[in-house]
Design an enzyme around this catalytic site. Sequence first.
Site, PDB file in Angstrom:
ATOM      1  N   THR A  81       1.186   2.365   7.032  1.00  0.00           N
ATOM      2  CA  THR A  81       0.590   3.115   5.923  1.00  0.00           C
ATOM      3  C   THR A  81      -0.900   3.347   6.152  1.00  0.00           C
ATOM      4  OG1 THR A  81       2.209   2.147   4.417  1.00  0.00           O
ATOM      5  CG2 THR A  81       0.250   3.106   3.431  1.00  0.00           C
ATOM      6  N   CYS A  83      -0.347  -1.785  10.356  1.00  0.00           N
ATOM      7  CA  CYS A  83       0.236  -1.310   9.106  1.00  0.00           C
ATOM      8  C   CYS A  83       0.407   0.190   9.243  1.00  0.00           C
ATOM      9  CB  CYS A  83      -0.734  -1.654   7.974  1.00  0.00           C
ATOM     10  SG  CYS A  83      -0.300  -0.921   6.380  1.00  0.00           S
ATOM     11  N   THR A 137       5.422  -1.930   9.922  1.00  0.00           N
ATOM     12  CA  THR A 137       5.529  -3.198  10.646  1.00  0.00           C
ATOM     13  C   THR A 137       6.467  -4.209   9.983  1.00  0.00           C
ATOM     14  OG1 THR A 137       3.408  -3.757   9.627  1.00  0.00           O
ATOM     15  CG2 THR A 137       3.365  -3.059  11.926  1.00  0.00           C
ATOM     16  N   HIS A 138       7.036  -3.842   8.824  1.00  0.00           N
ATOM     17  CA  HIS A 138       8.074  -4.692   8.236  1.00  0.00           C
ATOM     18  C   HIS A 138       9.444  -4.461   8.885  1.00  0.00           C
ATOM     19  CE1 HIS A 138       5.328  -5.286   4.833  1.00  0.00           C
ATOM     20  NE2 HIS A 138       6.102  -6.290   4.466  1.00  0.00           N
ATOM     21  N   TYR A 163       0.825  -1.210   0.000  1.00  0.00           N
ATOM     22  CA  TYR A 163       0.000   0.000   0.000  1.00  0.00           C
ATOM     23  C   TYR A 163       0.868   1.274   0.000  1.00  0.00           C
ATOM     24  CZ  TYR A 163      -4.225  -2.632   1.595  1.00  0.00           C
ATOM     25  OH  TYR A 163      -5.304  -3.488   1.718  1.00  0.00           O
ATOM     26  N   GLY A 164       2.130   1.125   0.412  1.00  0.00           N
ATOM     27  CA  GLY A 164       2.963   2.271   0.799  1.00  0.00           C
ATOM     28  C   GLY A 164       3.277   3.300  -0.268  1.00  0.00           C
TER      29      GLY A 164
END
Lengths: 270, 270
Positions: free
Chosen positions: A75, A73, A187-188, A42-43
């Site tokens: 984003t 998330c 969150t990655h 989505y970023g």
Amino acid sequence: MDNRAIGVFDSGLGGLTTVRELRKLLPDERIVYFGDTGRVPYGNRSRETIRKYAMQDIRFLKRHEVKLVIAACGTVSSALTPELSAEAGVPFSGVVVPAAQAACAATVNGRIGVIGTTATVRSGAYGRAIRTINPDARTFGNACPLFVPLVENGFIEPDNEITAKVAEIYLKPMIDERVDTLILGCTHYPLIYDIIDRALGSRVTLIDAGKQVARWAQGYLAREDLLAGPGGGGTEFYVSDSPDGFSEIAGLFLGGDVKGDVTQIDLDTL
Amino acid sequence: MDNRAIGVFDSGLGGLTTVRELRKLLPDERIVYFGDTGRVPYGNRSRETIRKYAMQDIRFLKRHEVKLVIAACGTVSSALTPELSAEAGVPFSGVVVPAAQAACAATVNGRIGVIGTTATVRSGAYGRAIRTINPDARTFGNACPLFVPLVENGFIEPDNEITAKVAEIYLKPMIDERVDTLILGCTHYPLIYDIIDRALGSRVTLIDAGKQVARWAQGYLAREDLLAGPGGGGTEFYVSDSPDGFSEIAGLFLGGDVKGDVTQIDLDTL
């Protein structure tokens, strides 16, 4: 006591770092996870598209009678307004406010950095949340659009030369601005925690946004008397692309085996 | 003579390298381009999801009364079967067969490399097309999943250290296998042509799949007497996410200004 599930969603797999934390803190809770793997990432998308996808994701989780929805998330959390979150019609939290609170508690010099996707940094959401808590704090954002593909393609060993080089470029402005606290606003990023830490010379307190929202959820459920009774814990996984290979990559994010069913849902039904 | 437009689509912006070539070869043609920027990238998705998205993209272009549809996307081209292409109900080509023909014409030692997205390499489509033309040829595939994000985030200067390092890792198997010809099986890759060329020691003939399909289209339209009359050339752009910033990035792919309107379409109408 409330045995309904906690709904957690993300554009893809990053949100599983939050699930990992939730499982640790709240082992009796049932978790329904939705990863929108058919439309990840989505970023780099526009705010309108992110909002549209997020509301569809929330609607999907609500069909599972959840007592709380967490946007795990950065984003999505940055794109949703309080009004939109209220419209969801279910108790809701993104990662921004819990992370902002933790950063404000941690900083000594009042200089807080925020890294995330292009959409997250462009939104300025972390900065607004931080200034609400501490009007004197200064925030410095930098988008790190290559971190998600690097993580998703496994360039995560602590000594990975390429990711280290990219981190050096992305984090230089944080060193130049003398931040003493850095929010990992996506969150990655916990999967390359060591690389980020090293690029900053290990002098900066890192705030894991996904971990903070899990802690917030623990407090919220306790306060509202919504904790599940013992023994019913577990996770169901839903994804919008083929679940092939999901367990393998998901294991990376969860720090262990994926226990629980993985079901593919049709995007047209969102 | 046929003044209907040529429809070109891609998961995002990579296909614009094909548009660039089409404009050069066929300046009188009207081109309708669709970039599925709301769902890009396709390259890590399952075959089923790629096929579904591709058929929606083709359906959208058909509404513009096109005389030919080109999938200017290695991932889509590798995922569609001849049956599915026929189902589209419009003359259709992907990039695989034109690139395979060019590679077979170029190779001397019969050892052909193919680089592309994960989905493209997993499909084996280039290898099958090559063996149909030259059963003795040997093909060697390697997925390069980081090339697309590197290109889309502007890591494309010929001396970019990070992209050069990634290219070195991805292309080492090609050197080890002594290929003399390498298909750039993804329409993003021409933007890092020099980096790829250098990583191979400039000893390998590079085949630009997007350029080859443009050449094929030129021949096809001439043979079938479908070339447009003079003076009506131009391009209309459609995207499925916000067109903000489109012109800027598109200029990179097109090697110049984006001349033509950019319209956002709603994914729900696909």
